[in-house]
Design a protein around this motif. Structure first.
Motif, PDB file in Angstrom:
ATOM      1  N   PHE A 118      -7.843  -3.543   3.934  1.00  0.00           N
ATOM      2  CA  PHE A 118      -7.573  -2.572   2.870  1.00  0.00           C
ATOM      3  C   PHE A 118      -8.114  -1.195   3.289  1.00  0.00           C
ATOM      4  N   GLY A 119      -9.303  -1.219   3.881  1.00  0.00           N
ATOM      5  CA  GLY A 119      -9.887   0.030   4.368  1.00  0.00           C
ATOM      6  C   GLY A 119      -9.001   0.666   5.431  1.00  0.00           C
ATOM      7  N   GLU A 120      -8.535  -0.158   6.367  1.00  0.00           N
ATOM      8  CA  GLU A 120      -7.682   0.348   7.456  1.00  0.00           C
ATOM      9  C   GLU A 120      -6.425   0.996   6.884  1.00  0.00           C
ATOM     10  N   LEU A 121      -5.839   0.334   5.854  1.00  0.00           N
ATOM     11  CA  LEU A 121      -4.588   0.854   5.311  1.00  0.00           C
ATOM     12  C   LEU A 121      -4.811   2.153   4.516  1.00  0.00           C
ATOM     13  N   CYS A 122      -6.034   2.373   4.041  1.00  0.00           N
ATOM     14  CA  CYS A 122      -6.337   3.654   3.391  1.00  0.00           C
ATOM     15  C   CYS A 122      -6.496   4.746   4.436  1.00  0.00           C
ATOM     16  N   LEU A 123      -6.951   4.345   5.616  1.00  0.00           N
ATOM     17  CA  LEU A 123      -7.451   5.355   6.550  1.00  0.00           C
ATOM     18  C   LEU A 123      -6.568   5.587   7.769  1.00  0.00           C
ATOM     19  N   PHE A 170       0.817  -1.212   0.000  1.00  0.00           N
ATOM     20  CA  PHE A 170       0.000   0.000   0.000  1.00  0.00           C
ATOM     21  C   PHE A 170       0.846   1.254   0.000  1.00  0.00           C
ATOM     22  N   SER A 171       1.914   1.268   0.831  1.00  0.00           N
ATOM     23  CA  SER A 171       2.695   2.507   0.865  1.00  0.00           C
ATOM     24  C   SER A 171       3.462   2.684  -0.451  1.00  0.00           C
ATOM     25  N   MET A 172       3.802   1.540  -1.100  1.00  0.00           N
ATOM     26  CA  MET A 172       4.441   1.665  -2.423  1.00  0.00           C
ATOM     27  C   MET A 172       3.462   2.204  -3.457  1.00  0.00           C
ATOM     28  N   LEU A 173       2.201   1.755  -3.326  1.00  0.00           N
ATOM     29  CA  LEU A 173       1.174   2.252  -4.249  1.00  0.00           C
ATOM     30  C   LEU A 173       1.022   3.767  -4.131  1.00  0.00           C
ATOM     31  N   TRP A 174       0.966   4.253  -2.878  1.00  0.00           N
ATOM     32  CA  TRP A 174       0.828   5.713  -2.699  1.00  0.00           C
ATOM     33  C   TRP A 174       2.057   6.425  -3.278  1.00  0.00           C
ATOM     34  N   ASP A 175       3.259   5.846  -3.046  1.00  0.00           N
ATOM     35  CA  ASP A 175       4.486   6.480  -3.576  1.00  0.00           C
ATOM     36  C   ASP A 175       4.410   6.586  -5.086  1.00  0.00           C
TER      37      ASP A 175
END
Ligand code: GLN
Length: 563
Positions: free
Chosen positions: A428-433, A367-372
């Motif tokens: 997935f929700g938790e990692l977005c929020l 997830f953090s790679m996706l945001w990067d």
């Protein structure tokens, strides 16, 4: 440590904090997995009451960090507070161990021990949690702050590896059923003992390694006693602490009392957790939010940014309320109406929530790679947008499960794989929020209000947990209740449908077996079955998500350039 080592990698202290937090979360989540089942099966409470206590307990665990942070800043320093909090939590777990050892001979002593244990853990958590998180931040000198996002991702992994281990070991030893499905109600104590040992290990790790590793690049200890003069890395010319006049503090106390009274009198029922604890949590959040805004030195831009924090904080309440069903209603469902056959193994019901921790560990880095990656393409969504996504995902997770329980009837079993899918989507929700929310507050709050703004944000988590208790308590009767009633010669469905009026004796029988003779009611709606129960979360989180999506452009403007 040499300069270059600091520049290239992460300071070794991060791993000490990682290990300490891992063991602490083992203790916290391991105990959390067992708590409601213990209250119901050993301390003979109704599921609804257990859910309310669970919500109140978690809520207070997120209210006390305000106090723990304050005491560390003013008096004891981070290190001492972490040691104190760790020891307190270990004592609390030992008291739960004692409670779970004596309940069959002395129920009232066991109940008193349980209340004392929860009280001590609440304050222990308040001393521990904010201080360990803020020490992660202090490990990095000003020029290294860009590493903070990765540092917190690593730290979040530590949290969830701990949660995973705790939710494996504690249910493994504490939530034990025989081959006929009969629970050993004396086994919970081993789970609490395991949690106590984990906390002791965590405290020892910190105690022995802190002086060597939790230090600045120059070798000076981090998180010692407050020295009286500020050494933070705040912007030049910006004051570090908020100063409120006695007048505004007085008004805040009055506002708190008024709000408390309002929430107290608006709450129905006679459960003290619901009528006292929840109102304290809600009133503290609103009061603190108002107190910050009452400060005359705030500029227009600062005020607008603070409003963004508040608006986001309000919406995340619904996320945590839905998310925290894990240890209450979802555990009861896993216990009473789920086929827990997992590749041939009958998983203990309290262990099913382990999938959240496991999925965080698997997906936090992707997830953090996706945001990067999205950031590199200039297409990263804004934080409020990600929060709205988190809410939408949790609504979807409940929508899927609602449709799977629709045709279960009173005795059909839900396959465990649906619960696992639910935890996957919720993660997935938790990692977005969740990780994003924390850094958003850090970026939006003026430095002098940073800790207080974090306080508001944490209280919104607390409010979410309180709401989770209320929502968990509207779980309708599950399969086990219908079966038990049948054994007692009562058709529970007919009683709930008001087709038959039970006699006094039948009502007593039901109540002695912790079965309610009426369907639960939420906001005027009667909840008849699991489908309607899950749809409550779909509607609450779905509406919250849509509204947040719609106002995202306005919030973006109010953020004035903060990403
Ligand atoms: N699971 C995370 C933790 O225990 C986050 C919980 C939260 O922010 N409410 O720290």
């Amino acid at each position: 440590m040499s300069e270059t080592a600091v520049k290239q990698g992460h300071p070794k202290g991060l791993w000490v904090l990682f290990g300490t937090e891992m063991w602490e979360r083992f203790n916290f989540y391991g105990m959390r997995a067992l708590l409601t089942l213990f209250l119901v099966n050993s301390l003979m409470m109704k599921e609804a009451d257990a859910s309310l206590i669970y919500g109140g307990f978690l809520g207070l665990c997120y209210l006390t960090p305000l106090l723990g942070g304050f005491i560390a800043d003013r008096f004891f320093g981070n290190r001492n507070c972490i040691m104190l909090g760790g020891m307190m939590m270990a004592v609390g777990q030992l008291l739960l161990f004692a409670s779970a050892s004596v309940f069959s001979t002395n129920l009232s002593l066991a109940t008193t021990l349980m209340w004392s244990a929860l009280g001590i853990i609440i304050f222990g958590n308040g001393f521990f949690k904010p201080n360990i998180s803020s020490m992660v931040g202090s490990l990095y000198p000003k020029q290294e702050k860009t590493k903070l996002d990765t540092a917190f991702t690593i730290f979040y992994m530590g949290i969830n590896i701990g949660a995973f281990l705790g939710q494996f070991i504690c249910p493994f030893v504490g939530d034990v059923k025989d081959s006929g499905g009969i629970r050993d109600i004396h086994a919970f104590k081993w789970g609490f003992l395991a949690a106590a040992l984990a906390m002791l290990i965590g405290t020892a790790v910190f105690y022995f390694l802190k002086n060597k590793y939790v230090v600045t690049p120059e070798g000076k200890p981090i998180g010692g006693m407050p020295s009286g003069h500020e050494t933070g890395d705040y912007e030049e010319g910006e004051s570090q602490k908020a100063h409120f006049t006695p007048m505004s503090l007085g008004l805040a106390v009055l506002a708190f009392l008024g709000l408390f009274a309002a929430f107290h009198f608006l709450t129905e029922g006679d459960n003290v957790v619901k009528t006292i604890i929840y109102p304290i949590i809600y009133a503290s959040g609103i009061t603190l939010a108002g107190l910050i805004l009452s400060d005359k030195t705030l500029t227009k831009i600062e005020t607008q940014r603070i409003w963004v924090i508040y608006i986001v904080s309000f919406f995340v309440i619904f996320f945590w309320a839905a998310f925290e069903q894990a240890g209450s209603s979802l555990t009861f469902i896993a216990d009473n109406q789920t086929d827990r056959n997992f590749f041939g193994w009958n998983m203990p019901p309290s262990m099913v929530q382990i999938f959240n921790g496991l999925f965080v560990v698997m997906f936090a880095v992707p997830f953090s790679m996706l945001w990067d990656k999205l950031r590199a393409n200039n297409s990263e969504p804004t934080s409020p947008f990600k929060q709205a996504m988190g809410l939408m995902l949790i609504a979807i997770s409940y929508f899927i499960i609602a449709h799977n329980v629709k045709d279960l009837g009173n005795n059909g079993l839900l396959a465990i794989y649906w619960l696992i899918l639910l935890y996957l989507i919720q993660t997935f929700g938790e990692l977005c929020l969740s990780p994003i929310g924390l850094s958003l507050v850090g970026k939006l709050a003026p430095k002098r209000f940073a800790s207080l703004a974090y306080g508001v944000f944490f209280i919104s988590n607390a409010a979410g947990y309180a709401l989770s208790g209320t929502l968990g308590s509207i779980l309708p009767a599950t399969g086990d209740k219908f079966k038990k009633a049948e054994e007692l010669g009562i058709n529970l469905q007919d009683v709930l449908d008001k087709k038959i009026v039970p006699t006094e004796a039948q009502l007593k029988l039901l109540s002695d077996n912790q079965i309610s003779a009426e369907n639960p009611v939420f906001a005027g709606f009667e909840i008849h079955n699991l489908y309607e129960f899950f749809m409550v979360f779909v509607v609450l989180c779905g509406i919250a998500s849509i509204i947040l999506f719609l106002i995202t452009p306005i919030l973006k403007k109010m953020m004035h350039g903060v990403k």
